[in-house]
Design a protein around this motif. Structure first.
Motif, PDB file in Angstrom:
ATOM      1  N   SER A   1      -3.856 -59.829   8.625  1.00 52.44           N
ATOM      2  CA  SER A   1      -4.265 -59.241   9.910  1.00 52.44           C
ATOM      3  C   SER A   1      -5.318 -60.151  10.534  1.00 52.44           C
ATOM      4  CB  SER A   1      -4.849 -57.832   9.707  1.00 52.44           C
ATOM      5  OG  SER A   1      -3.865 -56.945   9.262  1.00 52.44           O
TER       6      SER A   1
ATOM      7  N   GLN B   1      -7.601 -60.550  13.937  1.00 53.36           N
ATOM      8  CA  GLN B   1      -8.132 -59.989  15.179  1.00 53.36           C
ATOM      9  C   GLN B   1      -8.446 -61.167  16.100  1.00 53.36           C
ATOM     10  OE1 GLN B   1      -8.899 -56.362  15.438  1.00 53.36           O
ATOM     11  NE2 GLN B   1      -8.771 -56.895  17.604  1.00 53.36           N
TER      12      GLN B   1
ATOM     13  N   MET C   1      -4.493 -58.166  18.280  1.00 53.73           N
ATOM     14  CA  MET C   1      -4.402 -58.346  16.835  1.00 53.73           C
ATOM     15  C   MET C   1      -3.001 -58.777  16.446  1.00 53.73           C
ATOM     16  SD  MET C   1      -5.103 -55.671  13.702  1.00 53.73           S
ATOM     17  CE  MET C   1      -6.859 -55.900  13.641  1.00 53.73           C
TER      18      MET C   1
END
Length: 196
Positions: free
Chosen positions: A159, A161, A167
């Motif tokens: 993940s 950001q 994201m």
């Protein structure tokens, strides 16, 4: 109803829960089942965590049977880049039927039944806006009083950001057969989430 005894010994707690499945229609294909779950969990010290649980199930049908699940988790939280390392061992007896199937094995319909699983997992945040996680399991079939290799499975996730409102996520999972009856599998999912 769950009963919890918090901080009974050096920041460790006990809990006990009872729950049941009661079919409400004749068309329901499963019978009444009652479960009792006991857990012991908490911190060993500031860097180590544990969670042990046992579930006993009583299943009514043409023949009343019992089954159980034993589960142990150890977690280590080193002080490097918000990282974690974990070990999980799970055993489910052959005559245990889950309340809700939790997808223990990729591609299996009823997976929490007659298996032994040993897993490792880890995660790290090399940057404040980037998370990477990986896990792997060695799954063994424990039916008919025999333990035989079933499959290896692994999964990974990332993940990122990119901005406060954007994201990027990617998840990969693969099942590698260890005997002829197991069907291999691979799946990947990627997404870009933008909040407007």
């Amino acid at each position: 109803n769950a009963l919890v005894a918090n901080d009974i010994w050096q920041n460790n707690s006990l809990s006990y829960d009872v729950f049941a499945f009661l079919p409400m229609e004749k068309a329901e294909n499963r019978s009444t089942s009652i479960y009792g779950k006991a857990s012991f969990f908490g911190n060993i010290n500031t860097a180590f965590y544990h969670d042990f649980s046992a579930i006993l199930g009583l299943f009514y049908g043409e023949k009343t049977t019992t089954g159980f699940v034993l589960n142990g988790n150890f977690g280590w939280y080193p002080s490097f880049k918000n990282s974690t390392l974990g070990l999980n061992v799970l055993y489910a007896s052959e005559n245990y039927y889950p309340f809700i199937d939790s997808g223990i094995v990729m591609g299996e319909d009823i997976s929490l039944n007659g298996l032994l699983k040993i897993g490792l997992n880890g995660s790290i945040k090399p940057l404040s806006n980037l998370y990477i996680g990986i896990m792997g399991d060695f799954v063994m079939d424990s039916k008919e009083n025999k333990i035989a290799p079933d499959c290896l499975q692994w999964s990974s996730s990332l993940s990122w950001q990119i901005f406060s409102d954007m994201m990027f996520n990617i998840n990969l999972i693969q099942k590698i057969p260890l005997n002829e009856s197991v069907i291999p599998g691979f799946m990947g999912v990627a997404s870009l989430v933008v909040n407007i």
